[in-house]
Design a protein around this motif. Structure first.
Motif, PDB file in Angstrom:
ATOM      1  N   THR A 115       0.819  -1.221   0.000  1.00  0.00           N
ATOM      2  CA  THR A 115       0.000   0.000   0.000  1.00  0.00           C
ATOM      3  C   THR A 115       0.856   1.275   0.000  1.00  0.00           C
ATOM      4  O   THR A 115       0.327   2.367   0.142  1.00  0.00           O
ATOM      5  N   ARG A 152       5.505  -1.429  -5.182  1.00  0.00           N
ATOM      6  CA  ARG A 152       5.182  -2.482  -6.157  1.00  0.00           C
ATOM      7  C   ARG A 152       6.293  -2.606  -7.206  1.00  0.00           C
ATOM      8  O   ARG A 152       7.352  -3.121  -6.908  1.00  0.00           O
ATOM      9  N   HIS A 200      -2.341  -8.991  -8.135  1.00  0.00           N
ATOM     10  CA  HIS A 200      -2.477  -7.549  -7.953  1.00  0.00           C
ATOM     11  C   HIS A 200      -1.345  -7.023  -7.076  1.00  0.00           C
ATOM     12  O   HIS A 200      -1.559  -6.219  -6.173  1.00  0.00           O
ATOM     13  N   ARG A 257      -9.069  -4.532   2.791  1.00  0.00           N
ATOM     14  CA  ARG A 257      -8.006  -4.853   1.829  1.00  0.00           C
ATOM     15  C   ARG A 257      -8.381  -4.370   0.430  1.00  0.00           C
ATOM     16  O   ARG A 257      -7.514  -3.979  -0.363  1.00  0.00           O
ATOM     17  N   VAL A 292      -7.816  -0.564   0.303  1.00  0.00           N
ATOM     18  CA  VAL A 292      -6.423  -0.100   0.145  1.00  0.00           C
ATOM     19  C   VAL A 292      -5.771  -0.657  -1.121  1.00  0.00           C
ATOM     20  O   VAL A 292      -4.576  -0.523  -1.325  1.00  0.00           O
ATOM     21  N   ASP A 293      -6.593  -1.309  -1.951  1.00  0.00           N
ATOM     22  CA  ASP A 293      -6.125  -1.802  -3.246  1.00  0.00           C
ATOM     23  C   ASP A 293      -5.090  -2.931  -3.121  1.00  0.00           C
ATOM     24  O   ASP A 293      -4.243  -3.094  -3.988  1.00  0.00           O
ATOM     25  N   VAL A 294      -5.181  -3.700  -2.052  1.00  0.00           N
ATOM     26  CA  VAL A 294      -4.307  -4.870  -1.942  1.00  0.00           C
ATOM     27  C   VAL A 294      -4.926  -6.035  -2.709  1.00  0.00           C
ATOM     28  O   VAL A 294      -4.231  -6.827  -3.338  1.00  0.00           O
ATOM     29  N   ILE A 295      -6.243  -6.140  -2.653  1.00  0.00           N
ATOM     30  CA  ILE A 295      -6.918  -7.127  -3.513  1.00  0.00           C
ATOM     31  C   ILE A 295      -7.968  -6.419  -4.366  1.00  0.00           C
ATOM     32  O   ILE A 295      -8.467  -5.358  -3.982  1.00  0.00           O
ATOM     33  N   LEU A 296      -8.259  -7.040  -5.489  1.00  0.00           N
ATOM     34  CA  LEU A 296      -9.272  -6.461  -6.379  1.00  0.00           C
ATOM     35  C   LEU A 296     -10.612  -7.116  -6.084  1.00  0.00           C
ATOM     36  O   LEU A 296     -10.667  -8.327  -5.839  1.00  0.00           O
ATOM     37  N   THR A 324      -8.146   1.929  -9.085  1.00  0.00           N
ATOM     38  CA  THR A 324      -7.175   1.090  -9.806  1.00  0.00           C
ATOM     39  C   THR A 324      -6.445   1.899 -10.879  1.00  0.00           C
ATOM     40  O   THR A 324      -5.289   1.638 -11.186  1.00  0.00           O
TER      41      THR A 324
END
Lengths: 276, 233, 294
Positions: free
Chosen positions: B73, B78, B231, C45, C48-52, C66
């Motif tokens: 985050t 990344r 992701h 999650r 916070v954009d850790v999973i879609l 995204t």
């Protein structure tokens, strides 16, 4: 929970490690390649002689690899799942678990040895004639190791199976001993693997440099009588000091000693952890 | 960022014991021989071992220390971080190669009993061979990094790479048919490059280069695809 | 500043963790409440954009998160449910490392790290390795790292777990101070934490958002529905099957129970003011207390 049920659960934990199956796949491919490389025209009793030789020739490497991979995570499993302190609070707890785990490891060793013999039988069946199980060893005696020539191949195979199971169990108990002191399974795996690999490196390479020195003689003796020597049948050397029966007795003694030592150390660590 | 990644690697508690034990082993061996073929077995095995044991861990540390979601985050957590970590693994490997090379040169200068032409040893075996050793080690560290990222397990990476890398020392394919499975196993899994000198006289070097390009491109592509699916980049 | 959750669904194989969640969040503190497995952590999650999400979208100021990518992560602070920190790093080093990843320049990072170490009460142990920290101290390192970039969206998954009462009070103070112009979402099982700090409560049950309202409104809904009474031990089973019980307290030979009911459960029952725990029981049931009764 009864010990059998506990053993069953521990077995399930051990056999459900994906690392074992990855290693098993790779080892099987390499083992079969190794078997192919020693192909020769068929003669009577060649099947049984080759089967008897296959573990001391290449099989023991793969057995050692799978022992290291499988056993390395056996003890740290609870630690890695954050359960080790919890176990200390149970009535049976760590010590009973240690006994059960060491018994399960024996089952694991038996399974691995059976698996590699199975693969070898499968591969050799395609190339060689199977007959001659009850023929005497002296009819085709050029084995890698010393065996009683009066034995039939059936007796030899039973003896050899017992020998390699005991040898691999001793090596596995040594890995358990390591894991009493090292918390992370991957490090146990790498250190255990390195100890075995260092032995092989010595036997195949380093000895060329130091073979003429006195040090070389001592190191060769250590190699012969440590885990590598056990697994590669050096105890059954043609000029070795032990008879076939004595080797069994000695291995059983070492296995009991390591089993007991692991329990003692496990108990001692339990006391240390509980601040006794 | 690179500074922090290197700091993480050097903080590994196993660094000192492992490197010291390797150096001790080498020290003993150097005494017995001038070790013109040092990379051939001991050197390459030691390098492979250190890469697997230490530098690969950088790619699993976030999972082990339960900080991966925090890192994901962050602004540069990344693509940028992945790139920096691969760079770090490369720099670390380079450092180890230089250290080992230094020990070898010292060994040759101290213990050479005039059996080997020092000039030839230093130019052919060390300088030319070392380029291969360095290249092979860096490629191997990137390969193991990819494996570790894919499987998210140091154990699985150690098993896969360790067995394939280590077996080339036991199951020798020198006499086997060209371009066979065994041939690729022998020459196509980094140990051949890290052994250095053999690669200098490799008649099929074009095939070898094509194979390594293919292997690395496939590995990196698979890693990126899997990272995308999860992701994570 | 608006964070919009639009038809968000998340499926883990055969299990729906989130089902069609819709809501709009503007600056303020939001308490996420729900039983275990309700989908709180999954929602966080996703936020916070850790999973879609399997389906649905999230918008920050009308832009999909995204597509915002790193620009979105720049304004997010997150503390996951499980957080340890690099054991071989000191608290200060770890925070500096995360500051670096969050894009703070060295000078800013230095002062921000010191400021946050003071804020979470770790300044004195900043040079101690994290492996020597207690659970609560690690949690505080986690809170500090989430605040490093002065985030506009702060998402904290059970931030108070492992904290002692004084630390919980300190954290509540920090969050209240920060809540101006920030969207703060926190989940906790300690419902009183939410009662004290949350401007709005999001109630999640079986992956569905069943209510979004200020705590005062939820409490008002339960006015005249919470009762306390004393019963004999043998009567407990009867009451637990007929009513939602939010508290059981042994008092000598009798038991004092707290019941949520529209009607007066017994003539001896006394009406009491509702608390957030009553709301929890009202919406999610009281499996634990029922199990004790039976």
């Amino acid at each position: 929970m009864s010990l059998i049920k506990l053993g069953f659960m521990e077995g399930k934990k051990l056999f459900s490690q994906r690392e074992i199956y990855i290693a098993l796949f790779l080892c099987t491919v390499l083992f079969v390649m190794g078997l192919d490389a020693i192909g020769e025209p068929d003669v009577p009793l060649l099947f049984w002689r080759k089967l008897a030789d296959v573990i001391p020739y290449v099989g023991f490497w793969f057995i050692a690899i799978l022992i290291v991979v499988g056993v390395a995570r056996c003890l740290p499993f609870e630690q890695e799942q954050g359960m080790s302190e919890l176990l200390l609070t149970y009535k049976k707890g760590r010590l009973t678990l240690l006994v059960v785990k060491q018994i399960v490891i024996l089952m694991y060793c038996v399974s691995i040895v059976l698996y590699f013999y199975g693969i070898a039988v499968f591969v050799f069946t395609m190339d060689y004639d199977l007959t001659g199980l009850f023929a005497q060893v002296k009819e085709n005696p050029n084995l890698y190791f010393y065996a009683n020539l009066e034995w039939t191949y059936a007796e030899l195979m039973i003896y050899e199976f017992g020998y390699i199971v005991l040898a691999s169990y001793i090596f596995a108990l040594f890995i358990v001993l390591l894991s009493l002191f090292i918390k992370r399974s991957v490090f146990i795996m790498m250190i255990g693997g390195s100890i075995f690999a260092a032995g092989e490196l010595f036997d195949k390479f380093i000895i060329k440099y130091i073979g003429t020195m006195e040090l070389g003689y001592y190191l060769t003796t250590i190699y012969d009588y440590m885990f590598n020597g056990m697994l590669s049948f050096r105890y059954l050397n043609y000029f070795g000091p032990f008879s076939t029966n004595e080797v069994y007795g000695l291995f059983l003694f070492i296995a009991f000693l390591l089993f007991g030592m692991n329990l003692f150390l496990g108990r001692w660590q339990r006391h240390v952890a509980m601040g006794d | 960022m690179l500074r922090w990644e290197i700091k993480k690697l050097t903080r590994n508690v196993w660094n000192i014991p492992i490197i010291t034990s390797v150096i001790c082993l080498w020290g003993i061996m150097l005494y017995f021989s001038t070790q013109a073929r040092f990379w051939y077995i001991l050197g390459s095995l030691a390098l492979g071992f250190i890469i697997l044991f230490i530098s690969t861990r950088l790619f699993i540390l976030d999972e082990e220390e339960k900080v991966s979601e925090v890192i994901l985050t962050t602004k540069y957590g990344r693509w940028n971080l992945l790139f920096q970590r691969v760079m770090t693994a490369g720099i670390y490997t380079t450092g180890i190669v230089i250290l080992f090379l230094f020990i070898q040169v010292i060994g040759v200068l101290l213990f050479n009993r005039n059996e080997i032409d020092v000039h030839e040893l230093l130019t052919v075996h060390f300088l030319k061979g070392c380029l291969l050793v360095w290249g092979g080690s860096v490629l191997f560290s990137v390969f193991t990094a990819c494996l570790c990222t894919i499987f998210k397990s140091h154990g699985v990476t150690a098993i896969l790479s360790g067995i394939l890398f280590g077996m080339t020392y036991i199951l020798r394919g020198n006499l086997l048919q060209q371009y066979s499975f065994e041939w690729f196993l022998e020459k196509g899994l980094f140990s051949y490059l890290i052994r250095g000198e053999n690669g200098l006289f490799e008649p099929q070097w074009v095939v070898i280069i094509v194979w390594y390009v293919f292997l690395m491109v496939s590995m990196i592509t698979i890693t990126i695809i899997i990272q995308f699916r999860r992701h994570e980049i | 500043m608006i964070l919009k959750i639009e038809n968000v669904t998340h499926q883990f194989k055969n299990f729906s963790a989130l089902k069609n969640v819709n809501c709009e969040l503007s600056p303020g503190i939001y308490g996420l409440l729900g039983p275990n497995g309700a989908g709180k952590s999954t929602l966080m999650r996703i936020l916070v954009d850790v999973i879609l999400p399997t389906k649905g979208r999230l918008f920050y100021n009308n832009k999909e998160i995204t597509t915002l990518g790193a620009r979105y992560r720049e304004i997010v602070g997150y503390l996951p449910q499980e957080f340890h920190g690099y054991s071989n790093f000191t608290a200060e080093e770890f925070l500096k490392y995360v500051a670096n990843l969050k894009g703070l320049d060295q000078k800013n990072a230095q002062s921000r790290v010191q400021q946050l170490l003071e804020l979470v009460g770790l300044a004195e142990v900043k040079r101690k390795k994290i492996k020597g920290f207690s659970g609560g101290m690690k949690r505080r390192v986690g809170i500090a790292q989430a605040l490093l970039n002065d985030p506009e969206i702060l998402i904290l998954d059970e931030p108070t777990s492992g904290l002692d009462p004084s630390e919980r009070i300190r954290l509540r103070g920090i969050l209240t101070k920060l809540s101006k112009n920030k969207i703060i979402i926190l989940s906790t099982h300690i419902v009183s934490d939410i009662e004290y700090v949350a401007d709005e409560v999001l109630l999640l049950k079986d992956g569905e958002l069943i209510e979004k309202a200020p705590p005062s409104k939820l409490l008002n809904n339960l006015l005249d529905q919470v009762w306390e009474m004393q019963i004999r031990e043998e009567e407990l089973a009867k009451y637990s099957t007929s009513y939602a019980i939010s508290n059981i307290h042994q008092q000598g030979s009798k038991i004092e129970i707290r019941i949520i009911s529209q009607e007066k459960p017994h003539r001896s029952a006394e009406k009491v003011n509702p608390r957030m725990e009553d709301i929890y029981v009202y919406y999610f049931g009281s499996r634990e207390s029922n199990a004790i009764c039976q």
